[in-house]
Design a protein around this motif. Structure first.
Motif, short mmCIF file in Angstrom:
data_model
loop_
_atom_site.label_atom_id
_atom_site.label_comp_id
_atom_site.label_asym_id
_atom_site.label_seq_id
_atom_site.Cartn_x
_atom_site.Cartn_y
_atom_site.Cartn_z
N LEU A 165 0.84 -1.19 0.00
CA LEU A 165 0.00 0.00 0.00
C LEU A 165 0.87 1.25 0.00
CD1 LEU A 165 -1.26 -2.14 2.43
CD2 LEU A 165 -3.25 -0.83 1.71
N THR A 166 0.42 2.24 -0.74
CA THR A 166 1.11 3.53 -0.78
C THR A 166 0.10 4.63 -0.53
OG1 THR A 166 0.81 3.63 -3.19
CG2 THR A 166 2.89 2.72 -2.37
N TRP A 169 2.77 9.81 2.31
CA TRP A 169 4.11 9.27 2.53
C TRP A 169 4.73 8.87 1.20
CZ3 TRP A 169 5.88 9.83 7.38
CH2 TRP A 169 4.95 9.95 8.40
N PRO A 170 5.17 9.83 0.39
CA PRO A 170 5.75 9.50 -0.93
C PRO A 170 6.96 8.59 -0.79
CG PRO A 170 5.33 11.87 -0.72
CD PRO A 170 5.15 11.28 0.65
N GLY A 171 7.01 7.57 -1.63
CA GLY A 171 8.14 6.66 -1.64
C GLY A 171 8.10 5.57 -0.60
N ARG A 172 7.13 5.59 0.31
CA ARG A 172 7.07 4.56 1.35
C ARG A 172 6.02 3.53 0.97
NH1 ARG A 172 6.20 5.38 7.92
NH2 ARG A 172 6.13 3.16 8.43
N ASP A 198 4.06 2.87 14.35
CA ASP A 198 4.52 4.27 14.36
C ASP A 198 3.39 5.25 14.09
OD1 ASP A 198 4.05 3.63 11.76
OD2 ASP A 198 5.97 4.37 10.98
N ARG A 199 2.15 4.76 13.95
CA ARG A 199 0.97 5.61 13.75
C ARG A 199 1.12 6.50 12.52
NH1 ARG A 199 -0.34 8.33 19.42
NH2 ARG A 199 -1.64 9.60 18.03
N ALA A 200 1.77 5.94 11.48
CA ALA A 200 1.90 6.70 10.24
C ALA A 200 0.57 6.81 9.50
CB ALA A 200 2.95 6.05 9.33
#
Length: 368
Positions: A224-225, A229-232, A262-264
């Protein structure tokens, strides 16, 4: 006299032109045999590579919506005036932690009264029990005292429940959302207090075409992207597969779980989902090594000092590489330069290409 000079000049020009054509033909005739001999005898220098093993995958893409594994809108069990707010928006709280306390003086008094009544009923019951054992009291008096004791216990338990409702506790561990409440404010049972979300695991709901149903199973990997969060790339697995196909869209709902220590990620986020259906390792060669003729895919191989043309079957493409399904041995030397000057059986001088094929694994989309 003037006419004679003009005639002589014309004759000189014609003679020079005829002589030039004659000399040109002689020079070309002398060079052609040498070039033909050089072209037929000198081997052509070419560069070759060996196929590299690359990970290819069948995958389907979709869009999904994130949601907390557990989420609830907190409301009070009873109305009253707020005496204490025990949280700050954004705090992480444990299960059963007190979040809000209401003014409970009346409920405390009711509980004390219920406990006093219970003590009297308990004492009366013990006296009747003692008299009943000695035969000095009837069974009816004993049963009456016992019933009074039970009613007193029930009233005490009811008072405890009412008192507990004056405190709002967290039903599970999670993160508190925003709140506009202040201490001293009077609230009703329908007044929203805050939200509570368990963000340790994020669930993502998305749909895929019904034709993929035979290839779906729990535990399949998803990537999933998010634009946030670009690139993650977030890794997860399929946790639920719906039991019904949507009759309107002919699609099947799936649910994936992603660790979120990490609650991203937060509930409600829009995510791009890639569901990996199958992975495999296959030989791969650069796209520029292929020649397509109708429905045939051809490549040139270096066999000793001779170029040989062979048919191959190809699959997916990714990062400038083409998957070779069949027709190519792992040790084959594939020619990648001067292909436009080669034909089957041409003499060659093969050298290994210095820069090898890149082997960074990547997923290829397969529908959706």
């Amino acid at each position: 006299m003037r006419a004679v000079k003009a005639f002589l000049g014309l004759v000189v020009i014609l003679a020079a032109g005829v002589g030039g054509l004659y000399l040109t033909e002689r020079l070309l005739a002398a060079q052609e045999p040498a070039e033909i001999a050089q072209g037929t005898n000198a081997p052509l220098r070419v560069e070759t590579i060996t196929p590299e093993l690359v990970t290819f995958a069948d995958a389907v893409t979709a869009v999904g919506t994130a949601r907390a594994r557990q989420a609830v809108d907190l409301v009070a069990e009873s109305s009253g005036r707020i005496s204490r707010i025990a949280f700050q928006p954004g705090d992480r709280v444990e299960a059963d932690a007190v979040l809000v306390e209401l003014d409970d003086r009346a409920e405390q008094a009711n509980l004390k009264a219920a406990e006093a009544t219970l003590a009297e009923a308990q004492a009366a019951f013990e006296r009747q029990q003692s008299l009943n054992r000695s035969g000095s009291a009837s069974d009816a008096a004993y049963q009456t005292a016992r019933a009074a004791l039970l009613r007193a216990e029930a009233e005490r338990d009811g008072a405890l429940v009412v008192l507990e409702d004056r405190s709002l506790r967290a039903p599970f561990a999670g993160v508190i959302g925003l709140s506009d409440l202040v201490e001293g404010q009077v609230i009703e049972t329908a007044t929203p207090i805050a939200t509570l979300d368990d963000l340790s695991v994020i669930e993502v709901d998305f749909s895929v075409p019904e034709t993929l149903l035979p290839r779906l199973e729990r535990g399949q990997r998803v990537e999933l992207t998010s634009a946030a969060w670009p690139g993650r790339v977030f890794q997860g697995t399929i946790s639920r597969i719906d039991s019904r196909v949507d009759a309107a869209t002919r699609s099947l709902a799936l649910r994936a779980e992603i660790g979120n220590d990490d609650r991203a990620l937060a509930g409600g986020m829009f995510l791009q989902v890639r569901l990996v259906l199958d992975e495999r390792q296959r030989p791969a060669i650069p796209e520029n090594a292929l020649t397509v003729e109708g429905d045939r895919v051809l490549i040139m191989l270096a066999e000793g000092n001779t170029a040989r043309q062979v048919d191959i079957t190809t699959g997916q493409q990714q990062d400038g590489l083409v998957e070779v399904v069949s027709g190519l041995a792992p040790s084959a030397r594939v020619i990648v330069t001067n292909l436009h000057r080669l034909s089957d059986g041409s003499a060659i001088e093969a050298v290994a290409q210095e820069r090898r094929v890149e082997t960074t694994p990547a997923l290829s989309e397969g529908g959706g």
